[in-house]
Scaffold this active site. Structure first.
Site, PDB file in Angstrom:
ATOM      1  N   GLY A 104      34.193 -22.179  16.925  1.00 40.05           N
ATOM      2  CA  GLY A 104      33.779 -20.773  16.951  1.00 40.05           C
ATOM      3  C   GLY A 104      34.372 -20.033  18.125  1.00 40.05           C
ATOM      4  O   GLY A 104      33.678 -19.265  18.809  1.00 40.05           O
ATOM      5  N   ARG A 147      35.820 -15.494  19.064  1.00 35.79           N
ATOM      6  CA  ARG A 147      35.140 -14.367  19.723  1.00 35.79           C
ATOM      7  C   ARG A 147      33.960 -14.895  20.557  1.00 35.79           C
ATOM      8  O   ARG A 147      33.684 -16.104  20.557  1.00 35.79           O
ATOM      9  CB  ARG A 147      34.648 -13.357  18.681  1.00 35.79           C
ATOM     10  CG  ARG A 147      33.559 -13.921  17.781  1.00 35.79           C
ATOM     11  CD  ARG A 147      33.135 -12.924  16.721  1.00 35.79           C
ATOM     12  NE  ARG A 147      31.741 -13.135  16.333  1.00 35.79           N
ATOM     13  CZ  ARG A 147      31.088 -12.435  15.429  1.00 35.79           C
ATOM     14  NH1 ARG A 147      31.704 -11.469  14.775  1.00 35.79           N
ATOM     15  NH2 ARG A 147      29.810 -12.678  15.162  1.00 35.79           N
ATOM     16  N   ASN A 149      30.153 -24.998  19.845  1.00 42.31           N
ATOM     17  CA  ASN A 149      29.689 -23.636  20.143  1.00 42.31           C
ATOM     18  C   ASN A 149      29.355 -22.842  18.893  1.00 42.31           C
ATOM     19  O   ASN A 149      28.452 -22.003  18.919  1.00 42.31           O
ATOM     20  CB  ASN A 149      30.775 -22.905  20.944  1.00 42.31           C
ATOM     21  CG  ASN A 149      30.526 -21.415  20.999  1.00 42.31           C
ATOM     22  OD1 ASN A 149      29.667 -20.933  21.732  1.00 42.31           O
ATOM     23  ND2 ASN A 149      31.267 -20.651  20.185  1.00 42.31           N
ATOM     24  N   SER A 190      20.149 -22.989  22.712  1.00 46.77           N
ATOM     25  CA  SER A 190      19.556 -21.664  22.900  1.00 46.77           C
ATOM     26  C   SER A 190      18.158 -21.772  23.519  1.00 46.77           C
ATOM     27  O   SER A 190      17.444 -22.763  23.294  1.00 46.77           O
ATOM     28  CB  SER A 190      19.430 -20.964  21.545  1.00 46.77           C
ATOM     29  OG  SER A 190      18.675 -19.777  21.675  1.00 46.77           O
ATOM     30  N   TYR A 226      16.690 -21.081  12.946  1.00 46.94           N
ATOM     31  CA  TYR A 226      17.586 -21.029  14.109  1.00 46.94           C
ATOM     32  C   TYR A 226      16.968 -21.812  15.272  1.00 46.94           C
ATOM     33  O   TYR A 226      17.619 -22.672  15.869  1.00 46.94           O
ATOM     34  CB  TYR A 226      17.854 -19.583  14.509  1.00 46.94           C
ATOM     35  CG  TYR A 226      18.780 -19.437  15.701  1.00 46.94           C
ATOM     36  CD1 TYR A 226      20.161 -19.478  15.551  1.00 46.94           C
ATOM     37  CD2 TYR A 226      18.266 -19.252  16.990  1.00 46.94           C
ATOM     38  CE1 TYR A 226      21.009 -19.350  16.648  1.00 46.94           C
ATOM     39  CE2 TYR A 226      19.101 -19.117  18.087  1.00 46.94           C
ATOM     40  CZ  TYR A 226      20.472 -19.157  17.912  1.00 46.94           C
ATOM     41  OH  TYR A 226      21.297 -19.033  19.001  1.00 46.94           O
TER      42      TYR A 226
HETATM   43  P1  NAD Z   1      29.320 -15.090  17.671  1.00 43.99           P
HETATM   44  O1  NAD Z   1      28.687 -14.729  16.368  1.00 43.99           O
HETATM   45  O2  NAD Z   1      30.072 -14.055  18.422  1.00 43.99           O
HETATM   46  O3  NAD Z   1      30.268 -16.364  17.496  1.00 43.99           O
HETATM   47  C1  NAD Z   1      29.871 -17.446  16.706  1.00 43.99           C
HETATM   48  C2  NAD Z   1      31.096 -18.139  16.204  1.00 43.99           C
HETATM   49  O4  NAD Z   1      30.720 -19.195  15.303  1.00 43.99           O
HETATM   50  C3  NAD Z   1      32.000 -17.191  15.426  1.00 43.99           C
HETATM   51  O5  NAD Z   1      33.334 -17.358  15.880  1.00 43.99           O
HETATM   52  C4  NAD Z   1      31.842 -17.645  13.987  1.00 43.99           C
HETATM   53  O6  NAD Z   1      33.004 -17.479  13.200  1.00 43.99           O
HETATM   54  C5  NAD Z   1      31.539 -19.136  14.170  1.00 43.99           C
HETATM   55  N1  NAD Z   1      30.889 -19.646  12.974  1.00 43.99           N
HETATM   56  C6  NAD Z   1      29.735 -19.213  12.408  1.00 43.99           C
HETATM   57  N2  NAD Z   1      29.514 -19.879  11.258  1.00 43.99           N
HETATM   58  C7  NAD Z   1      30.552 -20.733  11.090  1.00 43.99           C
HETATM   59  C8  NAD Z   1      30.899 -21.664  10.080  1.00 43.99           C
HETATM   60  N3  NAD Z   1      30.161 -21.863   8.977  1.00 43.99           N
HETATM   61  N4  NAD Z   1      32.037 -22.362  10.223  1.00 43.99           N
HETATM   62  C9  NAD Z   1      32.818 -22.174  11.306  1.00 43.99           C
HETATM   63  N5  NAD Z   1      32.552 -21.310  12.282  1.00 43.99           N
HETATM   64  C10 NAD Z   1      31.425 -20.588  12.176  1.00 43.99           C
HETATM   65  O7  NAD Z   1      28.153 -15.702  18.542  1.00 43.99           O
HETATM   66  P2  NAD Z   1      28.011 -16.039  20.083  1.00 43.99           P
HETATM   67  O8  NAD Z   1      26.999 -15.137  20.621  1.00 43.99           O
HETATM   68  O9  NAD Z   1      29.323 -16.152  20.749  1.00 43.99           O
HETATM   69  O10 NAD Z   1      27.338 -17.493  19.951  1.00 43.99           O
HETATM   70  C11 NAD Z   1      27.995 -18.706  20.225  1.00 43.99           C
HETATM   71  C12 NAD Z   1      26.942 -19.800  20.306  1.00 43.99           C
HETATM   72  O11 NAD Z   1      26.016 -19.486  21.323  1.00 43.99           O
HETATM   73  C13 NAD Z   1      26.122 -19.951  19.020  1.00 43.99           C
HETATM   74  O12 NAD Z   1      25.888 -21.325  18.772  1.00 43.99           O
HETATM   75  C14 NAD Z   1      24.831 -19.253  19.353  1.00 43.99           C
HETATM   76  O13 NAD Z   1      23.750 -19.741  18.598  1.00 43.99           O
HETATM   77  C15 NAD Z   1      24.702 -19.562  20.815  1.00 43.99           C
HETATM   78  N6  NAD Z   1      23.845 -18.630  21.538  1.00 43.99           N
HETATM   79  C16 NAD Z   1      24.136 -17.301  21.564  1.00 43.99           C
HETATM   80  C17 NAD Z   1      23.274 -16.447  22.241  1.00 43.99           C
HETATM   81  C18 NAD Z   1      23.521 -14.960  22.318  1.00 43.99           C
HETATM   82  O14 NAD Z   1      22.619 -14.232  22.752  1.00 43.99           O
HETATM   83  N7  NAD Z   1      24.684 -14.460  21.919  1.00 43.99           N
HETATM   84  C19 NAD Z   1      22.141 -16.947  22.877  1.00 43.99           C
HETATM   85  C20 NAD Z   1      21.897 -18.312  22.843  1.00 43.99           C
HETATM   86  C21 NAD Z   1      22.738 -19.148  22.174  1.00 43.99           C
END
Ligand code: NAD
Length: 253
Positions: free
Chosen positions: A13, A16, A89, A145, A158
């Site tokens: 992932g 972005r 990620n 998370s 989630y």
């Molecule tokens: P984001 O949505 O910007 O990025 C998530 C990435 O995962 C994307 O590139 C997407 O294409 C990829 N992805 C999703 N489903 C997929 C699939 N089926 N196959 C392949 N790739 C897939 O999110 P983010 O905020 O950068 O989050 C990254 C990680 O951090 C995630 O695991 C999220 O749960 C975790 N997280 C985020 C936050 C937040 O507030 N943004 C908080 C805690 C944890």
């Protein structure tokens, strides 16, 4: 595993958000990075183009498909010449309040969320560990998370997927230590990314920022710095640990 720089790193992932920041942080240290994406070849290409150093690669797979995952991990290892570090990620967040969904919708939400966030990560890990065993060791960093501990009232799958990821990482930390593989986890609170941009707008955003006494959310770069530390040689003995990165918004005991 090589120490410091020159490692082969797969970040899922990474087109972005947090994954992109993680890819950039490893590349800045001199590591070779496989930037994984699901269906964003252009964005992933741009990320690779923005990385310092050389030897990086773009790899693709829908993590919900085990066959695609296996091919993607093998491709990453072939392109990088092995695999030293895996960062699990990629993840999805979608609301599915129990009071508002049909039974069919409820099942779909659980299938999709667990399929990517937990089973997807487990499958990437199985494939990556094969390469780490060949290389004599490695490092796995899972992006969990705060919701795993605090609860996710309107997205319980989630929260459960991340709690499962925590338990998965701790189980593997014990199983893989004799093989020279450490497994660590970072558990961020809100981070400013595309995943949360809608939530962070307007009055909801103010409430979210005020959850932390710093009155802000994390940046992707702060999470990336934690991931880089957890993957460092100095953190090897912290295997099994879960690092909270939530601006003191939720303190577990
Ligand atoms: P984001 O949505 O910007 O990025 C998530 C990435 O995962 C994307 O590139 C997407 O294409 C990829 N992805 C999703 N489903 C997929 C699939 N089926 N196959 C392949 N790739 C897939 O999110 P983010 O905020 O950068 O989050 C990254 C990680 O951090 C995630 O695991 C999220 O749960 C975790 N997280 C985020 C936050 C937040 O507030 N943004 C908080 C805690 C944890």
């Amino acid at each position: 595993m090589p120490e410091g720089s020159g490692r082969a790193v797969l970040v899922t992932g990474a087109s972005r958000g947090i994954g992109r920041a993680v890819a950039r942080a490893f590349a800045a240290l001199g590591d070779r990075v496989a930037v994984h994406h699901r269906e964003s070849p252009e964005l992933a290409g741009q990320v690779v183009g923005s990385l310092g150093g050389e030897g990086h690669a773009v790899v693709q797979a829908d993590l919900a498909h085990a066959g695609q995952v296996a091919a993607m991990v093998d491709e990453a290892a072939a392109a990088l010449g092995g695999l030293d570090v895996l960062v699990n990620n990629a993840g999805i967040y979608a609301e599915h309040p129990i009071t508002e969904l049909s039974y069919a919708e409820w099942q779909e939400a659980w299938r999709e969320t667990l399929g990517v966030n937990l089973v997807g990560a487990a499958n990437v890990t199985w494939c990556a560990v094969r390469h780490m065993l060949e290389g004599g060791g490695g490092r796995i960093v899972n992006v969990s998370s705060r919701g795993a501990f605090r609860g996710e009232p309107t997205a319980p799958a989630y929260g459960a997927s991340k709690a499962g990821l925590n338990a998965f990482g701790q189980s593997l930390a014990r199983q893989l230590a004799p093989h020279g593989i450490s497994v660590l986890t970072v558990a961020p609170g809100y981070v400013e990314t595309d995943m949360t941009s809608e939530h962070l707008k307007a009055s909801r955003g103010e409430e979210i920022r005020s959850q932390s006494p710093f009155n802000r959310v994390a940046t992707p770069e702060e999470v990336a710095a934690a991931v880089v530390y957890l993957a460092s040689p100095e953190a090897a003995f912290a295997s099994g640990a879960i690092l909270d990165l939530n601006g003191a918004s939720y303190l577990r005991t």
